[in-house]
Design a protein around this motif. Structure first.
Motif, PDB file in Angstrom:
ATOM      1  N   THR A   1      30.060 -29.369  24.419  1.00 44.63           N
ATOM      2  CA  THR A   1      31.425 -29.603  23.972  1.00 44.63           C
ATOM      3  C   THR A   1      31.634 -28.886  22.641  1.00 44.63           C
ATOM      4  N   LEU A   2      32.891 -28.697  22.284  1.00 42.28           N
ATOM      5  CA  LEU A   2      33.210 -27.963  21.060  1.00 42.28           C
ATOM      6  C   LEU A   2      32.540 -28.585  19.847  1.00 42.28           C
ATOM      7  N   LYS A   3      32.484 -29.909  19.809  1.00 37.86           N
ATOM      8  CA  LYS A   3      31.922 -30.561  18.616  1.00 37.86           C
ATOM      9  C   LYS A   3      30.425 -30.286  18.475  1.00 37.86           C
ATOM     10  N   ASP A   4      29.731 -30.045  19.588  1.00 39.78           N
ATOM     11  CA  ASP A   4      28.307 -29.697  19.519  1.00 39.78           C
ATOM     12  C   ASP A   4      28.123 -28.193  19.355  1.00 39.78           C
ATOM     13  N   TRP A   5      28.936 -27.414  20.044  1.00 37.40           N
ATOM     14  CA  TRP A   5      28.828 -25.955  19.990  1.00 37.40           C
ATOM     15  C   TRP A   5      29.003 -25.433  18.570  1.00 37.40           C
ATOM     16  N   VAL A   6      29.963 -26.007  17.831  1.00 35.67           N
ATOM     17  CA  VAL A   6      30.311 -25.464  16.521  1.00 35.67           C
ATOM     18  C   VAL A   6      29.157 -25.581  15.532  1.00 35.67           C
ATOM     19  N   THR A   7      28.214 -26.489  15.776  1.00 33.05           N
ATOM     20  CA  THR A   7      27.073 -26.655  14.857  1.00 33.05           C
ATOM     21  C   THR A   7      25.966 -25.650  15.130  1.00 33.05           C
ATOM     22  N   THR A   8      26.085 -24.868  16.202  1.00 33.47           N
ATOM     23  CA  THR A   8      24.992 -23.975  16.601  1.00 33.47           C
ATOM     24  C   THR A   8      25.334 -22.496  16.502  1.00 33.47           C
ATOM     25  N   VAL A   9      26.597 -22.155  16.210  1.00 32.80           N
ATOM     26  CA  VAL A   9      27.045 -20.768  16.280  1.00 32.80           C
ATOM     27  C   VAL A   9      27.371 -20.239  14.889  1.00 32.80           C
ATOM     28  N   ASP A  10      26.726 -19.123  14.515  1.00 27.31           N
ATOM     29  CA  ASP A  10      26.990 -18.495  13.226  1.00 27.31           C
ATOM     30  C   ASP A  10      27.908 -17.280  13.353  1.00 27.31           C
ATOM     31  N   SER A  11      27.955 -16.669  14.512  1.00 24.97           N
ATOM     32  CA  SER A  11      28.705 -15.436  14.708  1.00 24.97           C
ATOM     33  C   SER A  11      30.207 -15.661  14.545  1.00 24.97           C
ATOM     34  N   ASN A  12      30.822 -14.912  13.632  1.00 15.59           N
ATOM     35  CA  ASN A  12      32.272 -15.021  13.458  1.00 15.59           C
ATOM     36  C   ASN A  12      33.003 -14.527  14.703  1.00 15.59           C
ATOM     37  N   ASP A  13      32.443 -13.510  15.377  1.00 17.21           N
ATOM     38  CA  ASP A  13      33.083 -13.009  16.591  1.00 17.21           C
ATOM     39  C   ASP A  13      33.180 -14.109  17.650  1.00 17.21           C
ATOM     40  N   GLU A  14      32.087 -14.864  17.801  1.00 18.45           N
ATOM     41  CA  GLU A  14      32.093 -15.943  18.780  1.00 18.45           C
ATOM     42  C   GLU A  14      33.065 -17.054  18.364  1.00 18.45           C
ATOM     43  N   ARG A  15      33.083 -17.357  17.091  1.00 19.17           N
ATOM     44  CA  ARG A  15      33.991 -18.397  16.608  1.00 19.17           C
ATOM     45  C   ARG A  15      35.449 -17.961  16.794  1.00 19.17           C
ATOM     46  N   PHE A  16      35.723 -16.704  16.546  1.00 24.03           N
ATOM     47  CA  PHE A  16      37.086 -16.208  16.742  1.00 24.03           C
ATOM     48  C   PHE A  16      37.461 -16.255  18.224  1.00 24.03           C
ATOM     49  N   ARG A  17      36.529 -15.884  19.097  1.00 29.63           N
ATOM     50  CA  ARG A  17      36.808 -15.878  20.535  1.00 29.63           C
ATOM     51  C   ARG A  17      37.198 -17.265  21.027  1.00 29.63           C
ATOM     52  N   VAL A  18      36.442 -18.277  20.624  1.00 31.40           N
ATOM     53  CA  VAL A  18      36.738 -19.646  21.067  1.00 31.40           C
ATOM     54  C   VAL A  18      38.015 -20.154  20.401  1.00 31.40           C
ATOM     55  N   SER A  19      38.253 -19.761  19.163  1.00 30.55           N
ATOM     56  CA  SER A  19      39.506 -20.146  18.497  1.00 30.55           C
ATOM     57  C   SER A  19      40.701 -19.588  19.267  1.00 30.55           C
ATOM     58  N   ARG A  20      40.594 -18.353  19.693  1.00 38.54           N
ATOM     59  CA  ARG A  20      41.660 -17.736  20.491  1.00 38.54           C
ATOM     60  C   ARG A  20      41.895 -18.535  21.772  1.00 38.54           C
ATOM     61  N   GLN A  21      40.823 -18.953  22.411  1.00 43.33           N
ATOM     62  CA  GLN A  21      40.959 -19.729  23.648  1.00 43.33           C
ATOM     63  C   GLN A  21      41.665 -21.061  23.400  1.00 43.33           C
ATOM     64  N   LEU A  22      41.362 -21.688  22.284  1.00 41.32           N
ATOM     65  CA  LEU A  22      42.010 -22.964  21.962  1.00 41.32           C
ATOM     66  C   LEU A  22      43.513 -22.781  21.763  1.00 41.32           C
ATOM     67  N   ILE A  23      43.896 -21.699  21.093  1.00 41.12           N
ATOM     68  CA  ILE A  23      45.325 -21.413  20.896  1.00 41.12           C
ATOM     69  C   ILE A  23      46.001 -21.191  22.242  1.00 41.12           C
ATOM     70  N   ARG A  24      45.353 -20.429  23.119  1.00 43.95           N
ATOM     71  CA  ARG A  24      45.910 -20.171  24.441  1.00 43.95           C
ATOM     72  C   ARG A  24      45.984 -21.460  25.267  1.00 43.95           C
ATOM     73  N   ALA A  25      44.989 -22.331  25.120  1.00 38.45           N
ATOM     74  CA  ALA A  25      44.974 -23.583  25.885  1.00 38.45           C
ATOM     75  C   ALA A  25      46.073 -24.534  25.438  1.00 38.45           C
ATOM     76  N   THR A  26      46.529 -24.395  24.187  1.00 44.63           N
ATOM     77  CA  THR A  26      47.587 -25.259  23.670  1.00 44.63           C
ATOM     78  C   THR A  26      48.970 -24.700  23.995  1.00 44.63           C
ATOM     79  N   TYR A  27      49.202 -23.439  23.627  1.00 40.96           N
ATOM     80  CA  TYR A  27      50.553 -22.884  23.741  1.00 40.96           C
ATOM     81  C   TYR A  27      50.853 -22.264  25.105  1.00 40.96           C
ATOM     82  N   GLY A  28      49.823 -21.805  25.813  1.00 40.45           N
ATOM     83  CA  GLY A  28      50.064 -21.208  27.125  1.00 40.45           C
ATOM     84  C   GLY A  28      50.741 -22.173  28.089  1.00 40.45           C
ATOM     85  N   PRO A  29      50.166 -23.361  28.343  1.00 37.98           N
ATOM     86  CA  PRO A  29      50.812 -24.325  29.243  1.00 37.98           C
ATOM     87  C   PRO A  29      52.138 -24.850  28.699  1.00 37.98           C
ATOM     88  N   PHE A  30      52.253 -24.967  27.372  1.00 37.41           N
ATOM     89  CA  PHE A  30      53.499 -25.489  26.803  1.00 37.41           C
ATOM     90  C   PHE A  30      54.652 -24.532  27.060  1.00 37.41           C
TER      91      PHE A  30
END
Length: 434
Positions: free
Chosen positions: A244-273
């Motif tokens: 889950t996101l709360k566990d994943w975020v404690t294991t990832v240092d890569s900014n690219d990976e963090r940006f990728r998942v952040s983008r997905q969260l934005i799409r998951a919120t505004y896309g369906p809306f």
């Protein structure tokens, strides 16, 4: 077979639950007073101590229902708590005390007509997760598909109703004291949406609808509903793999990976809306899963909120004008969303414009760094400074769940702390509307 007095079940009775919360509030209140004293003395305050946080987790986890949902919301705010205390409270996101397996068996038999061992080829006795309204078990269908089975806590409907009655009494008392502070419509919206989460058949339908809503967004995934093994208090879904996101975020240092998942969260919120007029309104980090294939899995669909066409259309136009950096008639658009305003027009417009200016920083500035994001703090300060005037600007009741979702998104993005071209991500969303 366990009885309904099983100690693993949430306490019953309106006054029993109120008494437990009252005792908890005394301890938390002491922490708040000590924090205020430390602030006055020039020290660095902690709103909540670790010991009080442990007590909070134990009590809210035991109570489950609305009380536990409140704890989940508190755990997401990075400006209220230290990282150590937030880590303690984060256990409320999917690690509540579990109910006994005997009770799980009783509910499954009542809902599906057979014990878990008969309804499934395999059924794990230990839960994968235990949350506010039910707990989740891993199982295998006869055809070999691996599934997640959510089983509702017996008596949680009554517990949730009692929580709402207790909270409703507070809202009613405050509303009687001042017409400007009448929050009845917003409370009723929240209460009604929360009580609807008790019907897992409805949740199954919402999950299927949400899957259609994100179908064009290939980096998002909604698990398949297994209708043959679902009922009012049992919901069976395809089991998603990954942290889950709360566990994943404690294991990832890569900014690219963090940006990728952040983008997905934005799409998951505004896309369906923007696409189908619905939003996931319970966005705590335990409800998102980073799957091994790179997709973002979405979980828990009881709080999917469907909005009126008027609300969606006005927000869509406001979003597009913001992304195009076009001047807008903010007061007129707000009224089209459903706001009622009891202030002089330009005064109200200035207050609302500042809200959009603060919230819209990632949409204007590039690159934007969520690690140093101060949107939540600045928004809180803006509302505090202008509290009396904001009481005269009232959003429509349906906005409660919209703000719950978008506020949670902002907190999740702050939790991930990525830096990058977020304006470009929002421009992608704007292009989908063209």
């Amino acid at each position: 077979m366990a009885s309904d007095s099983d100690d693993s079940l949430p306490p019953q009775g309106r006054f029993t639950r109120l008494r437990k919360l009252a005792g908890l509030s005394m301890q938390v209140g002491t922490d708040v007073l000590m924090s205020s004293a430390k602030r006055l003395a020039g020290g660095t305050p902690e709103l909540l101590s670790k010991s009080s946080a442990e007590k909070l987790v134990a009590t809210l986890g035991e109570l489950k229902g609305a009380a536990m949902k409140l704890g989940q919301a508190i755990s997401m705010d990075p400006d209220l708590l230290t990282p150590e205390v937030r880590q303690v409270l984060a256990r409320l996101q999917n690690q509540a005390p579990a109910m006994s397996y005997d009770m799980v068996t009783r509910v499954v038999r009542q809902e599906l007509g057979a014990a878990p061992e008969d309804a499934f080829r395999e059924f794990s006795r230990e839960p994968l997760a235990a949350a506010s309204l039910g707990q989740v078990h891993r199982a295998v269908l006869e055809d070999g598909r691996v599934v997640a089975v959510k089983v509702q806590y017996p008596g949680i409907a009554e517990s949730l109703t009692h929580d709402m009655e207790n909270l409703g009494l507070v809202v009613k008392t405050v509303s009687k004291a001042s017409r400007l502070m009448d929050g009845s419509a917003y409370f009723n919206e929240f209460r009604d949406e929360l009580l609807l989460e008790l019907d897992y058949r409805r949740e199954a339908s919402l999950a299927e609808g949400f899957a259609r809503g994100v179908a064009e967004l290939k980096d998002l995934y909604v698990p398949q509903v297994i209708a043959s093994h679902s009922a009012e208090r049992v919901l069976t879904l395809e089991l998603l793999e990954g942290p889950t996101l709360k566990d994943w975020v404690t294991t990832v240092d890569s900014n690219d990976e963090r940006f990728r998942v952040s983008r997905q969260l934005i799409r998951a919120t505004y896309g369906p809306f923007f696409g189908s007029g619905e939003i996931h309104a319970d966005p705590h980090p335990g409800n998102f899963m980073v799957m091994p294939d790179g997709r973002l899995g979405l979980l828990d669909f009881g709080s999917i909120k469907r909005f009126s066409p008027r609300f969606v259309d006005a927000n869509r136009r406001m979003f597009l004008q913001s992304m195009r950096l076009e001047p807008m008639d903010i007061l007129r658009l707000s009224q089209e969303v459903g706001f009622t305003v009891e202030l002089p027009g330009e005064e109200a417009a200035d207050l609302i414009r500042e809200v959009l200016h603060i919230a819209g920083r990632p949409m204007r500035l590039t690159p934007y760094d969520y690690m140093s994001c101060e949107i939540t703090r600045d928004m809180r300060n803006h509302f505090t400074r202008n509290a009396a005037r904001f009481l005269k600007i009232k959003p429509p009741p349906e906005a409660v769940m919209f703000f719950r979702s978008t506020g949670g998104l902002a907190q999740n993005l702050r939790l991930i702390g990525a830096r990058g071209d977020f304006r470009g991500v929002f421009l992608e969303m704007a292009e989908l509307l063209s």
